[in-house]
Design a protein around this motif. Structure first.
Motif, PDB file in Angstrom:
ATOM      1  N   GLN A  44      66.473  57.006  39.723  1.00  0.00           N
ATOM      2  CA  GLN A  44      66.950  55.886  38.538  1.00  0.00           C
ATOM      3  C   GLN A  44      65.929  55.178  38.439  1.00  0.00           C
ATOM      4  N   SER A  45      66.050  54.806  37.013  1.00  0.00           N
ATOM      5  CA  SER A  45      64.917  54.173  36.593  1.00  0.00           C
ATOM      6  C   SER A  45      64.864  52.593  36.877  1.00  0.00           C
ATOM      7  N   GLU A  46      63.848  51.817  36.813  1.00  0.00           N
ATOM      8  CA  GLU A  46      63.860  50.769  37.078  1.00  0.00           C
ATOM      9  C   GLU A  46      63.997  49.697  35.759  1.00  0.00           C
ATOM     10  N   TRP A  47      63.851  50.591  34.743  1.00  0.00           N
ATOM     11  CA  TRP A  47      63.897  49.973  33.256  1.00  0.00           C
ATOM     12  C   TRP A  47      65.305  50.063  32.688  1.00  0.00           C
ATOM     13  N   VAL A  48      66.059  50.985  32.817  1.00  0.00           N
ATOM     14  CA  VAL A  48      67.486  50.995  32.487  1.00  0.00           C
ATOM     15  C   VAL A  48      68.031  51.897  33.490  1.00  0.00           C
ATOM     16  N   ALA A 460      60.368  58.242  25.859  1.00  0.00           N
ATOM     17  CA  ALA A 460      60.600  59.792  26.129  1.00  0.00           C
ATOM     18  C   ALA A 460      61.559  59.550  27.406  1.00  0.00           C
ATOM     19  N   TRP A 461      62.756  60.216  27.293  1.00  0.00           N
ATOM     20  CA  TRP A 461      63.577  60.093  28.316  1.00  0.00           C
ATOM     21  C   TRP A 461      64.353  61.317  28.832  1.00  0.00           C
ATOM     22  N   ASN A 462      64.175  61.625  29.938  1.00  0.00           N
ATOM     23  CA  ASN A 462      64.438  62.972  30.720  1.00  0.00           C
ATOM     24  C   ASN A 462      64.019  63.979  29.775  1.00  0.00           C
ATOM     25  N   CYS A 463      62.938  63.998  29.131  1.00  0.00           N
ATOM     26  CA  CYS A 463      62.595  65.259  28.479  1.00  0.00           C
ATOM     27  C   CYS A 463      61.392  66.071  29.424  1.00  0.00           C
ATOM     28  N   TYR A 477      54.672  48.049  24.827  1.00  0.00           N
ATOM     29  CA  TYR A 477      55.046  48.934  25.874  1.00  0.00           C
ATOM     30  C   TYR A 477      55.055  50.310  25.110  1.00  0.00           C
ATOM     31  N   ASN A 478      55.107  51.530  25.868  1.00  0.00           N
ATOM     32  CA  ASN A 478      55.571  52.726  25.729  1.00  0.00           C
ATOM     33  C   ASN A 478      56.004  53.278  26.976  1.00  0.00           C
ATOM     34  N   TRP A 479      57.045  54.026  26.818  1.00  0.00           N
ATOM     35  CA  TRP A 479      57.779  54.440  28.319  1.00  0.00           C
ATOM     36  C   TRP A 479      57.918  56.084  28.379  1.00  0.00           C
ATOM     37  N   MET A 480      57.575  56.659  29.426  1.00  0.00           N
ATOM     38  CA  MET A 480      58.169  58.034  29.841  1.00  0.00           C
ATOM     39  C   MET A 480      58.895  57.786  31.085  1.00  0.00           C
ATOM     40  N   ILE A 481      60.190  58.238  30.879  1.00  0.00           N
ATOM     41  CA  ILE A 481      61.176  57.978  32.024  1.00  0.00           C
ATOM     42  C   ILE A 481      62.032  59.303  32.300  1.00  0.00           C
ATOM     43  N   GLY A 482      61.927  59.775  33.703  1.00  0.00           N
ATOM     44  CA  GLY A 482      62.569  60.855  34.077  1.00  0.00           C
ATOM     45  C   GLY A 482      61.945  62.365  33.526  1.00  0.00           C
ATOM     46  N   CYS A 483      60.779  62.300  32.905  1.00  0.00           N
ATOM     47  CA  CYS A 483      60.031  63.407  32.294  1.00  0.00           C
ATOM     48  C   CYS A 483      59.361  64.363  33.071  1.00  0.00           C
ATOM     49  N   SER A 484      59.213  65.568  32.878  1.00  0.00           N
ATOM     50  CA  SER A 484      58.382  66.550  33.549  1.00  0.00           C
ATOM     51  C   SER A 484      57.556  66.821  32.448  1.00  0.00           C
ATOM     52  N   GLY A 485      56.365  66.984  33.343  1.00  0.00           N
ATOM     53  CA  GLY A 485      55.065  67.307  32.473  1.00  0.00           C
ATOM     54  C   GLY A 485      54.076  66.255  32.773  1.00  0.00           C
ATOM     55  N   PRO A 486      52.704  66.434  32.586  1.00  0.00           N
ATOM     56  CA  PRO A 486      51.737  65.468  32.864  1.00  0.00           C
ATOM     57  C   PRO A 486      51.429  64.391  31.744  1.00  0.00           C
ATOM     58  N   GLY A 503      50.985  54.346  29.189  1.00  0.00           N
ATOM     59  CA  GLY A 503      52.267  53.792  29.295  1.00  0.00           C
ATOM     60  C   GLY A 503      52.933  53.743  30.684  1.00  0.00           C
ATOM     61  N   ILE A 504      54.004  53.266  30.587  1.00  0.00           N
ATOM     62  CA  ILE A 504      55.112  53.326  31.897  1.00  0.00           C
ATOM     63  C   ILE A 504      55.323  54.395  32.364  1.00  0.00           C
ATOM     64  N   SER A 505      55.211  55.339  33.327  1.00  0.00           N
ATOM     65  CA  SER A 505      55.642  56.380  33.736  1.00  0.00           C
ATOM     66  C   SER A 505      56.643  56.343  34.871  1.00  0.00           C
ATOM     67  N   ASP A 506      58.026  56.079  34.570  1.00  0.00           N
ATOM     68  CA  ASP A 506      58.990  55.952  35.728  1.00  0.00           C
ATOM     69  C   ASP A 506      59.708  57.214  35.908  1.00  0.00           C
ATOM     70  N   SER A 507      59.934  57.361  37.284  1.00  0.00           N
ATOM     71  CA  SER A 507      60.441  58.612  37.952  1.00  0.00           C
ATOM     72  C   SER A 507      59.987  59.961  37.381  1.00  0.00           C
TER      73      SER A 507
END
Length: 536
Positions: A44-48, A460-463, A477-486, A503-507
């Motif tokens: 679960q993202s804390e951002w959305v 980037a969302w669930n990418c 800000y820029n975000w990567m959320i639920g993403c796989s890869g470094p 940037g923000i790396s969430d989950s």
């Protein structure tokens, strides 16, 4: 004892029924998906995230910025089915001679018909191969060019001088980057700070503005802001590079939804932030402007576009596939082979659906072509794909204000997705796959001609990608959320150090719920029917 028999029977009945219900529950649990387990398997993202009431909740930055509502991207502002326009003219392939003039004559004939509910009609290209030595142009509202199928059913085979196969629009600049128009009325933002993702703000004087007006928010490029962004020290080959020209503006167009006193509410959230600290003495201007002269309600459908393989640099003359500069236009079900800089979009509220670009010959040189160039606002790429090496699968130009959404797209080869140069805001990569390449929201420094910060306020969302370079610009800000890869720390290009803030790396490496941010936002704004309208 006889008196107790009815009681014993009742107790026995309750025990039997309870046992049956328990066994049924166990049986069903073995075969039906456990929604709680499904949720726990995802993050679960804390951002959305989905609140207890089932509604989307958003975290804000200390200044009030939030991930924007991207659901306004696409044809007619999102959630609207692409129209089925009736055929008014049919064209058969000649069988070997140049078909350009015949197709163009059919398009012009339909363009001369009267508009009926916004449409004139479609030109249907029958199955077969059409030889085209020049572009087919659509310059009138309500005209559709339709093939009989993308996979070798109807082929436009490009020959002759280098050109773009199909051009929709009257030419001119993308309104997002065009020079500011003279204003019928203008004022300035009165708020100290308008956060990214906001839908309302206060101006100094709103008496000349009303609901339905088109406004242009003109963010000034000041020396103070360029210095704050650390973009005043770009050097390449011992020569200073210019990121953005001081005195210019970055323009965001929005339609007013409501005016209350001096408070303006717009139909689509702003993708950038507006900080009075860096706006200079003149401030951020809000100007009432006229709509750009763009074609509307035009489409390109069900085609195979094929060019000869080009072993060349994209900076040379090229065969390209499609250009659209319009509003409320679309392209769908198009299979494109061997073009470069294949699909370019300007204007507003455009959907590209199931467009596949493939190249077998690598681009030559360090500079790369962009197979998809969504240089406009409210753009949706839905289930699109590209295959190729040494390319940008998708990249934007300068000063583009979103929302721009790439949804369920699949990219093959070592290319990348990115906000390419000079401050694109509001990109969403939603469930995109780039297994051999990367997704970049970063500072490109002196690359190109001083591209600098290419994108901000983007997600980037669930990418899934081989790599990311997602960095945090000063004040954004820029975000990567639920993403796989470094997410790879890097310095600004041509600098050895330091590595720029990430940037923000969430989950990380764990997908989040909702599965798709765009679709969840669209459903919340317009309901489930909006998802069905676009094929979900």
């Amino acid at each position: 004892m006889k008196k107790n028999k009815p009681i014993l029977k009742s107790l026995l009945f309750v025990v039997v029924i309870s046992s049956v219900l328990l066994l049924s529950a166990c049986f069903l649990s073995a075969f039906l998906p456990d929604r709680n387990k499904e949720r726990s398997a995802k993050g679960q993202s804390e951002w959305v995230y989905l609140g207890a009431d089932g509604k989307l909740k958003y975290k804000t930055t200390p200044a009030g910025d939030r991930i924007m509502d991207f659901s306004h991207a696409g044809y007619r502002g999102g959630g609207v089915a692409l129209p089925a326009v009736p055929v008014k003219k049919r064209v058969k392939p000649s069988g070997g001679t140049d078909d350009t003039a015949v197709i163009q004559a059919a398009v012009d004939e339909v363009a001369a018909l009267p508009l009926v509910n916004g449409f004139r009609g479609a030109v249907l290209l029958e199955p077969g191969v059409f030889i085209c030595s020049g572009p087919v142009s659509i310059t009138a509202d309500g005209v559709v060019l339709r093939g009989s199928g993308a996979r070798n059913r109807t082929t436009i085979k490009i020959t002759g001088p280098k050109h773009t196969a199909v051009v929709v629009g009257k030419g001119g600049n993308n309104p997002g980057t065009a020079a500011s128009q003279p204003a019928a009325f203008q004022t300035v933002i009165a708020d100290r700070y308008v956060p990214s993702g906001a839908v309302s703000f206060t101006v100094a004087d709103a008496k000349g503005l009303a609901a339905g007006d088109l406004i242009e928010i003109r963010k000034p490029v000041t020396s103070a802001w360029v210095h704050f962004m650390e973009m005043d020290n770009l050097v390449r080959d011992d020569k200073p590079q210019t990121w953005l020209v001081e005195g210019s503006t970055i323009n965001t167009r929005r339609t007013i939804a409501a005016v209350e006193g001096n408070r303006i509410t717009v139909e689509v959230p702003v993708s950038d932030a507006f900080d009075s600290k860096y706006a200079g003495p003149a401030g951020t201007v809000v100007a009432q402007v006229e709509p750009a002269d763009l074609v509307t309600q035009c489409g390109v459908e069900n085609l195979h576009i094929q060019a000869p393989p080009m072993e060349t640099s994209h900076e040379q003359a090229l065969y390209s596939a499609l250009r659209i500069n319009g509003q409320d236009c679309w392209a769908k079900n198009i299979f494109i082979e061997e073009t470069m800089n294949s699909v370019g979009v300007g204007g507003n509220r455009i959907t590209l659906e199931e467009i596949v670009v493939t190249r077998t010959v690598p681009n030559v040189g360090a500079s790369k072509p962009a197979e998809f160039a969504p240089n406009a606002g409210q753009i949706l790429l839905n289930r699109c794909a590209s295959t190729g090496d040494n390319i940008w699968h998708a990249a934007t130009g300068a000063k583009v204000a979103g929302p721009i959404v790439l949804l369920n797209c699949n990219f093959t080869g070592n290319g990348h997705l990115e906000g390419h140069q000079r401050w694109t805001t509001g990109i969403l990569f939603d469930n995109c796959q780039v297994q051999e390449g990367g997704i970049d929201l970063k500072n490109r420094g002196s690359m190109g001609s001083g591209h600098g910060w290419g994108s901000a306020w983007s997600v980037a969302w669930n990418c899934s990608a081989k790599s990311y370079v997602v960095q945090q610009p000063p004040g954004a800000y820029n975000w990567m959320i639920g993403c796989s890869g470094p997410n790879i720390p890097t310095a600004r290009p041509f600098d050895k150090s330091p590595a720029l803030p990430l940037g923000i790396s969430d989950s990380p490496d764990r997908k989040v719920i909702p599965e798709s941010l765009y679709l969840a936002q669209l459903e919340e704004r317009l309901g489930k029917q909006a998802l069905k309208n676009i094929g979900y």
